[in-house]
Design a protein around this motif. Structure first.
Motif, PDB file in Angstrom:
ATOM      1  N   VAL A 141       0.838  -1.205   0.000  1.00 36.37           N
ATOM      2  CA  VAL A 141       0.000   0.000   0.000  1.00 36.37           C
ATOM      3  C   VAL A 141       0.871   1.253   0.000  1.00 36.37           C
ATOM      4  O   VAL A 141       0.594   2.227  -0.708  1.00 36.37           O
ATOM      5  CB  VAL A 141      -0.954   0.004   1.204  1.00 36.37           C
ATOM      6  N   LYS A 142       1.960   1.232   0.778  1.00 30.29           N
ATOM      7  CA  LYS A 142       2.863   2.375   0.847  1.00 30.29           C
ATOM      8  C   LYS A 142       3.545   2.635  -0.492  1.00 30.29           C
ATOM      9  O   LYS A 142       3.806   3.779  -0.865  1.00 30.29           O
ATOM     10  CB  LYS A 142       3.927   2.140   1.929  1.00 30.29           C
ATOM     11  N   GLN A 143       3.833   1.552  -1.213  1.00 30.22           N
ATOM     12  CA  GLN A 143       4.543   1.693  -2.481  1.00 30.22           C
ATOM     13  C   GLN A 143       3.626   2.049  -3.652  1.00 30.22           C
ATOM     14  O   GLN A 143       4.108   2.408  -4.726  1.00 30.22           O
ATOM     15  CB  GLN A 143       5.280   0.382  -2.798  1.00 30.22           C
ATOM     16  N   THR A 144       2.335   1.962  -3.436  1.00 33.10           N
ATOM     17  CA  THR A 144       1.384   2.280  -4.499  1.00 33.10           C
ATOM     18  C   THR A 144       1.353   3.787  -4.753  1.00 33.10           C
ATOM     19  O   THR A 144       1.258   4.582  -3.815  1.00 33.10           O
ATOM     20  CB  THR A 144      -0.033   1.804  -4.121  1.00 33.10           C
ATOM     21  N   GLN A 145       1.432   4.163  -6.009  1.00 34.55           N
ATOM     22  CA  GLN A 145       1.480   5.570  -6.362  1.00 34.55           C
ATOM     23  C   GLN A 145       0.113   6.246  -6.237  1.00 34.55           C
ATOM     24  O   GLN A 145       0.027   7.442  -5.984  1.00 34.55           O
ATOM     25  CB  GLN A 145       1.998   5.725  -7.803  1.00 34.55           C
ATOM     26  N   THR A 146      -0.951   5.477  -6.420  1.00 35.54           N
ATOM     27  CA  THR A 146      -2.291   6.048  -6.341  1.00 35.54           C
ATOM     28  C   THR A 146      -2.972   5.654  -5.033  1.00 35.54           C
ATOM     29  O   THR A 146      -2.598   4.669  -4.399  1.00 35.54           O
ATOM     30  CB  THR A 146      -3.157   5.549  -7.512  1.00 35.54           C
TER      31      THR A 146
END
Length: 227
Positions: free
Chosen positions: A143-148
């Motif tokens: 989730v932290k690495q997701t850009q959106t």
């Protein structure tokens, strides 16, 4: 005199062999209870040895349903109902398959007093603490690495994917849970579960599905693990 000694030895060995076979048969019957009730194996043998086989089969299915709802749906179901009932059923089946694949048990002690047989088992169940901590850690990182920004539905779907992936890597616990069950043997040498051992049967499911002796211990250990 020598022939009497030989005859006496033969009788002793014959009686000893009978006792060994009797003890072996009891051990096999005690193991048969778990092999069918939890692992779903050896149904015909189970029905022959247990007088209340139909009631026990129904009880096993009922108990499995309760645990399925509590430990699968309770974890995944969200308020927006983004995960379908079919997905939950498929996940539950996969979960139980994994438990049966990695779990092991052994009989460590047996005592019989008249018609009552007490059996102690050591159960190495699924490492649910490891499974959940790995799932939550991986999900949080993704989730932290997701850009959106993900919607609640997308988070639920992603959590489901991570849980499935973590489940396939989960092994059994390193420390076993000891469970004692009580059986009654009738005059026809058929066994049945003693009526006052419902809590012990519940403990059996905790041991296999969580790798813990109860839910309190599971929550405590999981909380410490994810801190």
């Amino acid at each position: 005199m020598k022939s009497r000694w030989i005859f006496g030895s033969i009788v002793f060995l014959f009686l000893l062999g009978g006792c060994v076979r009797s003890e072996k048969e009891k051990e096999q019957t005690a193991n048969l209870f778990i092999e069918y009730m939890f692992l779903g194996e050896k149904k015909q043998s189970f029905e022959k040895k247990f007088s209340q086989s139909k009631e026990l089969i129904a009880l096993s299915q009922q108990t499995r349903g309760i645990f399925q709802e509590g430990f699968i749906e309770g974890f995944l179901q969200t308020e927006n109902q983004s995960i379908s009932s079919l997905q939950l059923q498929e996940l539950a089946a996969t979960f139980f398959d994994r438990v049966k694949l990695v779990s092991t048990f052994s009989q460590v002690k047996m005592q019989q007093r008249k018609s009552v047989v007490q059996v102690w088992y050591e159960i190495y169940g699924l490492d649910m603490v490891g499974l959940m901590s790995q799932t939550l850690a991986t999900f949080s990182q993704e989730v932290k690495q997701t850009q959106t920004i993900l919607s609640e539905n997308e988070k639920s779907e992603q959590l489901l994917i991570v849980f499935k992936e973590s489940l396939q890597q989960t092994k059994r616990v390193e420390k076993p849970v000891t469970v004692k069950l009580l059986f009654v043997v009738d005059q026809k040498n058929k066994w049945k579960l003693k009526k006052d051992t419902g809590k012990q049967l519940e403990k059996l499911y905790y041991a296999f599905l969580l790798g813990k002796k109860n839910q309190v211990e599971y929550v405590k250990d999981l909380t410490q693990k994810i801190r």
